[in-house]
Design an enzyme around this catalytic site. Structure first.
Site, short mmCIF file in Angstrom:
data_model
loop_
_atom_site.label_atom_id
_atom_site.label_comp_id
_atom_site.label_asym_id
_atom_site.label_seq_id
_atom_site.Cartn_x
_atom_site.Cartn_y
_atom_site.Cartn_z
N TYR A 65 -0.77 -1.29 10.49
CA TYR A 65 -0.97 -1.51 9.05
C TYR A 65 0.24 -0.98 8.28
O TYR A 65 0.80 -1.66 7.43
CB TYR A 65 -2.26 -0.81 8.63
CG TYR A 65 -2.67 -1.03 7.19
CD1 TYR A 65 -3.34 -2.18 6.81
CD2 TYR A 65 -2.42 -0.06 6.21
CE1 TYR A 65 -3.75 -2.37 5.49
CE2 TYR A 65 -2.83 -0.25 4.90
CZ TYR A 65 -3.49 -1.41 4.55
OH TYR A 65 -3.89 -1.60 3.24
N SER A 98 0.87 -1.19 0.00
CA SER A 98 0.00 0.00 0.00
C SER A 98 0.90 1.23 0.00
O SER A 98 2.06 1.16 0.44
CB SER A 98 -0.84 -0.01 1.28
OG SER A 98 -1.47 1.25 1.47
N LYS A 146 2.83 -3.13 5.96
CA LYS A 146 2.92 -2.88 4.52
C LYS A 146 4.34 -2.47 4.12
O LYS A 146 4.78 -2.77 3.01
CB LYS A 146 1.89 -1.81 4.11
CG LYS A 146 0.44 -2.29 4.25
CD LYS A 146 0.16 -3.50 3.36
CE LYS A 146 -1.28 -3.94 3.37
NZ LYS A 146 -1.55 -5.08 2.49
N1 LIG Z 1 -8.76 -0.72 -0.69
C1 LIG Z 1 -7.72 0.06 -0.63
O1 LIG Z 1 -7.86 1.31 -0.67
C2 LIG Z 1 -6.34 -0.52 -0.51
C3 LIG Z 1 -5.26 0.34 -0.63
C4 LIG Z 1 -3.97 -0.16 -0.53
C5 LIG Z 1 -3.77 -1.51 -0.32
N2 LIG Z 1 -4.84 -2.34 -0.18
C6 LIG Z 1 -4.56 -3.75 0.06
O2 LIG Z 1 -5.18 -4.53 -0.94
C7 LIG Z 1 -5.47 -5.83 -0.41
C8 LIG Z 1 -6.93 -6.18 -0.73
O3 LIG Z 1 -7.75 -5.24 -0.08
P1 LIG Z 1 -9.22 -4.86 -0.58
O4 LIG Z 1 -9.35 -3.41 -0.41
O5 LIG Z 1 -9.50 -5.49 -1.87
O6 LIG Z 1 -10.08 -5.54 0.58
P2 LIG Z 1 -11.55 -6.22 0.57
O7 LIG Z 1 -12.36 -5.78 -0.57
O8 LIG Z 1 -12.06 -6.03 1.95
O9 LIG Z 1 -11.17 -7.74 0.35
C9 LIG Z 1 -10.37 -8.42 1.26
C10 LIG Z 1 -10.27 -9.86 0.83
O10 LIG Z 1 -9.41 -10.55 1.72
C11 LIG Z 1 -10.11 -11.68 2.27
N3 LIG Z 1 -9.55 -11.88 3.60
C12 LIG Z 1 -9.62 -11.08 4.67
N4 LIG Z 1 -8.94 -11.62 5.69
C13 LIG Z 1 -8.40 -12.77 5.24
C14 LIG Z 1 -7.59 -13.77 5.82
N5 LIG Z 1 -7.19 -13.70 7.09
N6 LIG Z 1 -7.22 -14.83 5.04
C15 LIG Z 1 -7.62 -14.91 3.76
N7 LIG Z 1 -8.40 -14.01 3.17
C16 LIG Z 1 -8.77 -12.94 3.90
C17 LIG Z 1 -11.58 -11.32 2.18
O11 LIG Z 1 -12.45 -12.42 2.03
P3 LIG Z 1 -13.09 -13.31 3.23
O12 LIG Z 1 -13.81 -12.36 4.11
O13 LIG Z 1 -13.96 -14.27 2.48
O14 LIG Z 1 -11.93 -13.96 3.88
C18 LIG Z 1 -11.59 -10.58 0.84
O15 LIG Z 1 -11.61 -11.49 -0.22
C19 LIG Z 1 -5.17 -5.76 1.09
O16 LIG Z 1 -3.89 -6.31 1.34
C20 LIG Z 1 -5.13 -4.26 1.37
O17 LIG Z 1 -4.32 -3.94 2.47
C21 LIG Z 1 -6.11 -1.88 -0.28
#
Ligand SMILES: NC(=O)c1ccc[n+]([C@@H]2O[C@H](COP(=O)([O-])OP(=O)(O)OC[C@H]3O[C@@H](n4cnc5c(N)ncnc54)[C@H](OP(=O)(O)O)[C@@H]3O)[C@@H](O)[C@H]2O)c1
Length: 259
Positions: free
Chosen positions: A160, A147, A164
């Site tokens: 976090y 991130s 990261k």
């Molecule tokens: N959204 C942003 O703005 C943003 C920005 C920078 C980086 N990121 C990074 O991008 C990645 C994906 O985030 P997202 O925004 O797409 O989140 P999201 O839409 O909330 O999706 C998270 C996914 O991870 C799964 N998950 C959560 N805990 C888990 C665990 N312990 N083991 C396996 N699966 C797990 C969830 O499914 P289940 O509930 O079915 O397990 C879901 O499929 C993360 O690493 C996040 O830090 C996101």
């Protein structure tokens, strides 16, 4: 042909946290470029639904449950993929969590531990599980989803941020250690993407105001806008790239210091 380098046919990709959000979009992108994708998250029903949707569109996919912080789940995931497909070419460590917002001196130990277990410790362990498989196959591509919060400090997301930043350094170390085995490791740093994880932040009025002022493109990303990079880094189109950290943030990190 250079175009052919993006082709992922014959490759098997595991994407953690792929039942929704960025992980689902990256899985879809790679499947559209020909990969067989293993959609993984904590809930079998959720990953089955995504895999079935992909299959109904003619894409190659399967859903396998894996809570990335559980060693037995990680081992079972890799074993099941090997039993079904006999190879693993791509691993995307995407599952992430952020259970605590607040000052570092008040952070509960359990929240810190959970953040590190899900966001960084699992990426080390899963990479180590696929390493001998990729080495035997003659190469592979590992992608960590970090991130922009891993590149600069934040007032709210301390554990976090730590996790990261650690992912970025992990990728660089793995790259130099595994380059000789033709295993490339790169890290993507998304900016703000509209997903369930970012819901709390994107409904915070102060943050939204600051964000709009500072983001060059003036808007959040969609999950789809993260998928092209995953396809590129997974494919031979990036065959000379390893140890890189790629920012995809709409220009947010370039916010002017003054004015
Ligand atoms: N959204 C942003 O703005 C943003 C920005 C920078 C980086 N990121 C990074 O991008 C990645 C994906 O985030 P997202 O925004 O797409 O989140 P999201 O839409 O909330 O999706 C998270 C996914 O991870 C799964 N998950 C959560 N805990 C888990 C665990 N312990 N083991 C396996 N699966 C797990 C969830 O499914 P289940 O509930 O079915 O397990 C879901 O499929 C993360 O690493 C996040 O830090 C996101």
């Amino acid at each position: 042909m250079i175009k052919e380098k993006f082709n992922l046919s014959g490759k098997v990709a595991i994407i953690t946290g792929a039942s929704k959000g960025i992980g689902e979009a990256m899985a879809r992108g790679m499947a559209e470029f020909g990969a067989t994708v293993v959609v993984s998250s904590r809930k079998q029903a959720a990953v089955d639904a995504v895999a079935e949707q992909f299959q109904s569109e003619g894409l190659s996919a399967t859903g396998i449950e894996c809570h990335v912080a559980k060693a037995e789940h990680r081992e079972a995931l890799v074993e099941k993929v090997m039993a079904k497909y006999g190879r693993i070419d791509i691993l995307i460590n995407n599952a992430g969590t952020n259970p605590y917002f607040g000052p570092i001196h008040k952070m509960p130990v359990a929240a810190y531990q959970k953040t590190m277990d899900v966001n960084i410790n699992s990426a080390i362990a899963l990479s180590n599980l696929v390493y001998p498989i990729m080495k035997k196959q003659g190469g592979g591509s590992i992608i960590h989803i970090s991130s922009i919060e891993g590149l600069h400090p934040s007032k709210m997301m301390r554990a976090y941020n730590l996790s990261k930043t650690a992912l970025i350094v992990l990728g660089k170390n793995q790259a130099i250690e595994w380059g000789k085995d033709n295993i490339r490791v790169n890290t993507i740093c998304p900016g703000y993407v509209r997903t369930k994880l970012s819901e709390a932040l994107l409904s915070n009025e102060t943050l939204v105001k600051d964000f709009k002022k500072n983001c060059a493109l003036g808007r959040y990303s969609t999950p789809d806008e993260m998928a092209g990079l995953a396809v590129f880094l997974a494919s031979d189109a990036s065959s000379y790239m390893t140890g890189s950290t790629i920012v995809n943030d709409g220009g947010l990190l370039h916010a002017p210091l003054f004015g």
